[in-house]
Design an enzyme around this catalytic site. Structure first.
Site, PDB file in Angstrom:
ATOM      1  N   GLU A 166      25.463 -24.987  76.563  1.00 23.27           N
ATOM      2  CA  GLU A 166      25.084 -24.477  74.984  1.00 23.27           C
ATOM      3  C   GLU A 166      24.410 -25.564  74.371  1.00 23.27           C
ATOM      4  O   GLU A 166      23.571 -25.243  73.200  1.00 23.27           O
ATOM      5  CB  GLU A 166      26.870 -24.519  74.296  1.00 23.27           C
ATOM      6  CG  GLU A 166      27.602 -23.231  74.677  1.00 23.27           C
ATOM      7  CD  GLU A 166      28.060 -23.279  76.227  1.00 23.27           C
ATOM      8  OE1 GLU A 166      28.162 -24.297  76.743  1.00 23.27           O
ATOM      9  OE2 GLU A 166      28.707 -22.243  76.441  1.00 23.27           O
ATOM     10  N   HIS A 199      39.030 -18.999  74.757  1.00 22.07           N
ATOM     11  CA  HIS A 199      38.142 -17.843  74.541  1.00 22.07           C
ATOM     12  C   HIS A 199      38.854 -17.142  73.430  1.00 22.07           C
ATOM     13  O   HIS A 199      38.642 -15.830  73.207  1.00 22.07           O
ATOM     14  CB  HIS A 199      38.335 -17.075  75.787  1.00 22.07           C
ATOM     15  CG  HIS A 199      37.638 -17.408  76.785  1.00 22.07           C
ATOM     16  ND1 HIS A 199      38.010 -18.374  77.767  1.00 22.07           N
ATOM     17  CD2 HIS A 199      36.082 -17.166  77.521  1.00 22.07           C
ATOM     18  CE1 HIS A 199      37.427 -18.723  78.666  1.00 22.07           C
ATOM     19  NE2 HIS A 199      36.068 -18.037  78.433  1.00 22.07           N
TER      20      HIS A 199
END
Length: 325
Positions: A60, A129
């Site tokens: 990321e 998540h």
């Protein structure tokens, strides 16, 4: 006007902006041939090729580093962070580079990047998540946080975000991807920074965002049968807040309940309560209430996740509490 899903509206906005402006390109993990973990970029690699729809390594920080560099030289990258939870890996690139570049270089550099990411709970997907991250970024100067709740707003706000010259964090609640609504085929803009009254009412204002807008609307419909008129305000942009619309609504109703999935401490509700205390105190008949996730990690176990996240019953209780004289 046809009816399409929130996810289809996102896909259409990306396609139409890539057709309009060749400097717009996409990058992220598995967004090319696979079309993204949720399918938001499905078909775009086949249409625009690998120069404009780029798969990246599982990093990321690298995604945002590349996006920043491209934006600095005139491109308009749309970066996808598959799950919002992992945005911590690129926090430095957002907070210390993307949001500061324009000011550090005397306005000579723009950073028109959009960071799309899926957030929110309800899938029982566990603590890595399922989080709502808006509270993590609310005190970052130079960053805009956009958070649509409907397919119409998703398309219009994403187009507006891609055309904006500043870094934008674009939040997509996973539980809304399948939600359907009327969406025009042609490109259009929903202005950033403008909240929307989703339901008019006179007794109490519920200020919500993303999935909690729909939960609040359901509760408002139930309470109408009991003689309580609830106004539901959809923030649409969490940073900056649309202060005039919030204050005008609370001035009308005299009561406020703020609902969000982010943790209660330091979340949007805290900032909105501070706004009401500083600039709307004279309008309040009762202290405002916050309905938020508990200050705890999201759990895998369905029962525990449901306990941590705000529910419709929590919203209902808060409204009834502020309605008591």
């Amino acid at each position: 006007m046809r009816t399409i899903s929130f996810l289809q509206a996102i896909n259409e906005a990306l396609r139409q902006e890539m057709e309009r402006d060749e400097t717009v390109f996409l990058l992220g993990e598995d967004i090319a041939k696979m079309g993204g973990d949720f399918g938001a970029t499905r078909g775009l690699w086949q249409r625009f090729g690998s120069e404009r729809v780029k798969d990246t390594p599982l990093s990321e920080a690298a995604i945002l580093g590349v996006a920043n560099g491209a934006a600095f030289v005139g491109m308009r990258p749309v970066a996808e962070i598959m799950f919002a939870d992992f945005i911590t890996e690129c926090y430095d690139q957002i907070v210390n580079n993307a949001t500061k570049a324009h000011h550090m270089f005397g306005g000579q550099i723009k950073c028109p990047i959009v960071i799309r990411t899926a957030c929110g709970g309800g899938f029982h997907a566990g603590p890595h998540h399922s989080q709502s991250i808006e509270g993590w970024f609310m005190n970052v100067p130079g960053l805009t946080i956009v958070a649509p709740s409907t397919p119409y707003d998703a398309k219009g706000l994403l187009i507006a975000s891609i055309r904006d010259d500043n870094p934008i964090l674009f939040l997509e609640h996973k539980m809304l991807y399948g939600k359907k609504g009327k969406v025009p085929e042609e490109p259009y803009i929903v202005p950033i920074g403008v909240a929307n009254i989703k339901r008019a009412g006179n007794d109490v204002t519920v200020i919500a965002s993303m999935k909690t807008v729909h939960d609040s609307l359901d509760v408002a419909s139930e309470l109408e049968k009991e003689g309580i008129s609830v106004e539901v305000l959809d923030l649409r942009t969490i940073l900056p807040l649309d202060k005039p619309t919030i204050l005008k609504s609370v001035a009308k109703t005299g009561r406020a309940v703020i609902v969000h999935e982010a943790s209660k401490t330091g979340g949007p509700g805290a900032e909105i309560c501070a706004l009401l205390a500083e600039e709307g105190f004279g309008h309040l008949k009762k202290p405002p209430k916050r309905v938020a996730a508990l200050d705890a990690p999201l759990a895998f176990a369905p029962g525990l996740e449901d306990y941590i996240l705000p529910s419709k019953e929590d919203i209902r209780k808060a409204i009834l509490e502020v309605m008591r004289s």
